[in-house]
Design a protein around this motif. Structure first.
Motif, PDB file in Angstrom:
ATOM      1  N   GLN A   1     -10.520  -0.371  -0.492  1.00 19.18           N
ATOM      2  CA  GLN A   1     -10.661  -1.801  -0.799  1.00 19.18           C
ATOM      3  C   GLN A   1      -9.370  -2.556  -0.462  1.00 19.18           C
ATOM      4  OE1 GLN A   1     -11.737  -2.641  -4.866  1.00 19.18           O
ATOM      5  NE2 GLN A   1     -11.897  -4.836  -4.511  1.00 19.18           N
ATOM      6  N   GLU A   2      -8.225  -1.958  -0.774  1.00 16.58           N
ATOM      7  CA  GLU A   2      -6.946  -2.590  -0.444  1.00 16.58           C
ATOM      8  C   GLU A   2      -6.768  -2.707   1.072  1.00 16.58           C
ATOM      9  OE1 GLU A   2      -3.571  -1.569  -3.637  1.00 16.58           O
ATOM     10  OE2 GLU A   2      -4.681   0.199  -2.956  1.00 16.58           O
ATOM     11  N   ILE A   3      -7.168  -1.671   1.794  1.00 19.51           N
ATOM     12  CA  ILE A   3      -7.054  -1.708   3.251  1.00 19.51           C
ATOM     13  C   ILE A   3      -7.971  -2.783   3.824  1.00 19.51           C
ATOM     14  CG2 ILE A   3      -7.497  -0.412   5.381  1.00 19.51           C
ATOM     15  CD1 ILE A   3      -6.398   2.065   3.874  1.00 19.51           C
ATOM     16  N   ALA A   4      -9.179  -2.912   3.291  1.00 17.22           N
ATOM     17  CA  ALA A   4     -10.104  -3.962   3.740  1.00 17.22           C
ATOM     18  C   ALA A   4      -9.517  -5.341   3.445  1.00 17.22           C
ATOM     19  CB  ALA A   4     -11.466  -3.796   3.070  1.00 17.22           C
ATOM     20  N   GLN A   5      -8.920  -5.508   2.266  1.00 21.88           N
ATOM     21  CA  GLN A   5      -8.268  -6.772   1.930  1.00 21.88           C
ATOM     22  C   GLN A   5      -7.106  -7.024   2.888  1.00 21.88           C
ATOM     23  OE1 GLN A   5      -5.900  -6.840  -1.661  1.00 21.88           O
ATOM     24  NE2 GLN A   5      -6.049  -9.068  -1.851  1.00 21.88           N
ATOM     25  N   GLY A   6      -6.328  -5.986   3.172  1.00 25.00           N
ATOM     26  CA  GLY A   6      -5.203  -6.107   4.090  1.00 25.00           C
ATOM     27  C   GLY A   6      -5.636  -6.517   5.488  1.00 25.00           C
ATOM     28  N   LYS A   7      -6.773  -6.017   5.916  1.00 22.85           N
ATOM     29  CA  LYS A   7      -7.303  -6.385   7.235  1.00 22.85           C
ATOM     30  C   LYS A   7      -7.603  -7.883   7.279  1.00 22.85           C
ATOM     31  CE  LYS A   7     -10.861  -5.180  10.583  1.00 22.85           C
ATOM     32  NZ  LYS A   7     -11.981  -4.285  10.907  1.00 22.85           N
ATOM     33  N   GLU A   8      -8.206  -8.406   6.237  1.00 25.25           N
ATOM     34  CA  GLU A   8      -8.507  -9.847   6.164  1.00 25.25           C
ATOM     35  C   GLU A   8      -7.209 -10.665   6.110  1.00 25.25           C
ATOM     36  OE1 GLU A   8     -11.239 -10.941   3.048  1.00 25.25           O
ATOM     37  OE2 GLU A   8     -12.561  -9.254   3.529  1.00 25.25           O
TER      38      GLU A   8
ATOM     39  N   ILE B   1       0.903  -8.393   0.081  1.00 26.06           N
ATOM     40  CA  ILE B   1       1.830  -7.863   1.089  1.00 26.06           C
ATOM     41  C   ILE B   1       1.614  -6.364   1.227  1.00 26.06           C
ATOM     42  CG2 ILE B   1       4.268  -7.417   1.628  1.00 26.06           C
ATOM     43  CD1 ILE B   1       4.878 -10.164   0.256  1.00 26.06           C
ATOM     44  N   ARG B   2       1.520  -5.681   0.107  1.00 21.00           N
ATOM     45  CA  ARG B   2       1.280  -4.231   0.113  1.00 21.00           C
ATOM     46  C   ARG B   2      -0.023  -3.901   0.847  1.00 21.00           C
ATOM     47  NH1 ARG B   2      -1.506  -0.447  -3.213  1.00 21.00           N
ATOM     48  NH2 ARG B   2      -0.391   1.503  -3.427  1.00 21.00           N
ATOM     49  N   ALA B   3      -1.084  -4.649   0.567  1.00 26.38           N
ATOM     50  CA  ALA B   3      -2.383  -4.406   1.210  1.00 26.38           C
ATOM     51  C   ALA B   3      -2.297  -4.649   2.713  1.00 26.38           C
ATOM     52  CB  ALA B   3      -3.461  -5.287   0.585  1.00 26.38           C
ATOM     53  N   THR B   4      -1.607  -5.705   3.114  1.00 28.78           N
ATOM     54  CA  THR B   4      -1.474  -6.013   4.542  1.00 28.78           C
ATOM     55  C   THR B   4      -0.714  -4.911   5.264  1.00 28.78           C
ATOM     56  OG1 THR B   4      -1.507  -8.381   4.028  1.00 28.78           O
ATOM     57  CG2 THR B   4      -0.670  -7.740   6.203  1.00 28.78           C
ATOM     58  N   LEU B   5       0.388  -4.475   4.683  1.00 30.85           N
ATOM     59  CA  LEU B   5       1.171  -3.409   5.305  1.00 30.85           C
ATOM     60  C   LEU B   5       0.409  -2.086   5.302  1.00 30.85           C
ATOM     61  CD1 LEU B   5       4.666  -4.406   3.908  1.00 30.85           C
ATOM     62  CD2 LEU B   5       3.880  -4.595   6.282  1.00 30.85           C
ATOM     63  N   ALA B   6      -0.355  -1.827   4.248  1.00 31.64           N
ATOM     64  CA  ALA B   6      -1.173  -0.602   4.205  1.00 31.64           C
ATOM     65  C   ALA B   6      -2.233  -0.638   5.297  1.00 31.64           C
ATOM     66  CB  ALA B   6      -1.823  -0.453   2.835  1.00 31.64           C
ATOM     67  N   TYR B   7      -2.835  -1.808   5.526  1.00 33.60           N
ATOM     68  CA  TYR B   7      -3.809  -1.922   6.617  1.00 33.60           C
ATOM     69  C   TYR B   7      -3.149  -1.608   7.955  1.00 33.60           C
ATOM     70  CZ  TYR B   7      -6.321  -4.015  10.441  1.00 33.60           C
ATOM     71  OH  TYR B   7      -6.906  -4.208  11.666  1.00 33.60           O
ATOM     72  N   ILE B   8      -1.978  -2.189   8.201  1.00 34.77           N
ATOM     73  CA  ILE B   8      -1.275  -1.919   9.464  1.00 34.77           C
ATOM     74  C   ILE B   8      -1.035  -0.420   9.610  1.00 34.77           C
ATOM     75  CG2 ILE B   8       0.929  -2.224  10.680  1.00 34.77           C
ATOM     76  CD1 ILE B   8       0.955  -5.118   9.467  1.00 34.77           C
ATOM     77  N   LYS B   9      -0.539   0.217   8.564  1.00 36.13           N
ATOM     78  CA  LYS B   9      -0.268   1.658   8.606  1.00 36.13           C
ATOM     79  C   LYS B   9      -1.540   2.470   8.845  1.00 36.13           C
ATOM     80  CE  LYS B   9       2.431   3.525   5.610  1.00 36.13           C
ATOM     81  NZ  LYS B   9       3.253   3.969   4.484  1.00 36.13           N
TER      82      LYS B   9
ATOM     83  N   TYR C   1      -4.265  -9.769   7.193  1.00 39.07           N
ATOM     84  CA  TYR C   1      -3.610  -9.673   8.501  1.00 39.07           C
ATOM     85  C   TYR C   1      -4.215 -10.703   9.458  1.00 39.07           C
ATOM     86  CZ  TYR C   1      -1.909  -8.062  12.970  1.00 39.07           C
ATOM     87  OH  TYR C   1      -1.304  -8.027  14.206  1.00 39.07           O
ATOM     88  N   ALA C   2      -5.535 -10.776   9.496  1.00 41.62           N
ATOM     89  CA  ALA C   2      -6.212 -11.731  10.380  1.00 41.62           C
ATOM     90  C   ALA C   2      -5.817 -13.168  10.048  1.00 41.62           C
ATOM     91  CB  ALA C   2      -7.726 -11.554  10.283  1.00 41.62           C
TER      92      ALA C   2
END
Length: 159
Positions: free
Chosen positions: A43-50, A129-137, A52-53
């Protein structure tokens, strides 16, 4: 002759499919993504993807490809936005450096360095910020992910 051409085409397709499957397995061998040593949820990675976009893709690219000629200084004296995929250098930095850089700006990590990237403090929460960086990783191939995890482990958690 026609049968031979069809066989060659089939073998070519099978080769491409095998390479694609291998690349996917290479990424999926990593069971979970962690940030600052804490596992990240899907869920955090999905949030990070949004996020990031919404906040990063306009400069770093929708596919994390960065701006053209990202290693060449602009007329302003600043550098273009680098890629966040495996072709860039993001994965060379620890989690705490990436977090600080994103929250407080590039100058907080590299004193005196001027950048077009804004500090996201007050724009994004720490969790965002954590979610966005986790998505990138989560998009990095295994080799880059593991290297970056080692860099983060050597530095330890941010204090």
């Amino acid at each position: 002759m026609r049968v031979r051409a069809m066989m060659l085409a089939g073998l070519s397709f099978a080769g491409v499919a095998t390479a694609a499957a291998f690349a996917q397995v290479n990424r999926s061998e990593r069971a979970e993504v962690a940030f600052l040593g804490v596992p990240v949820t899907a869920q955090e990675i999905a949030q990070g993807k949004e996020l990031y976009a919404q906040n990063c893709a306009s400069c770093h690219g929708p596919d994390m490809e960065g701006q053209p000629d990202w290693k060449r200084t602009l007329e302003s004296g600043r550098m273009p936005a680098p890629p966040h995929d495996e072709t860039g250098h993001t994965w060379h930095h620890s989690d705490s450096q990436l977090f600080t850089l994103t929250k407080l700006g590039v100058g907080s990590v590299v004193p005196g360095y001027e950048s077009d990237m804004p500090a996201f403090d007050g724009i994004l929460t720490d969790a965002e910020i954590r979610a966005t960086l986790a998505y990138i990783k989560s998009t990095w191939p295994k080799r880059q992910y593991e290297y970056q995890a080692e860099v983060s482990d050597r530095e330890g958690p941010e204090e």
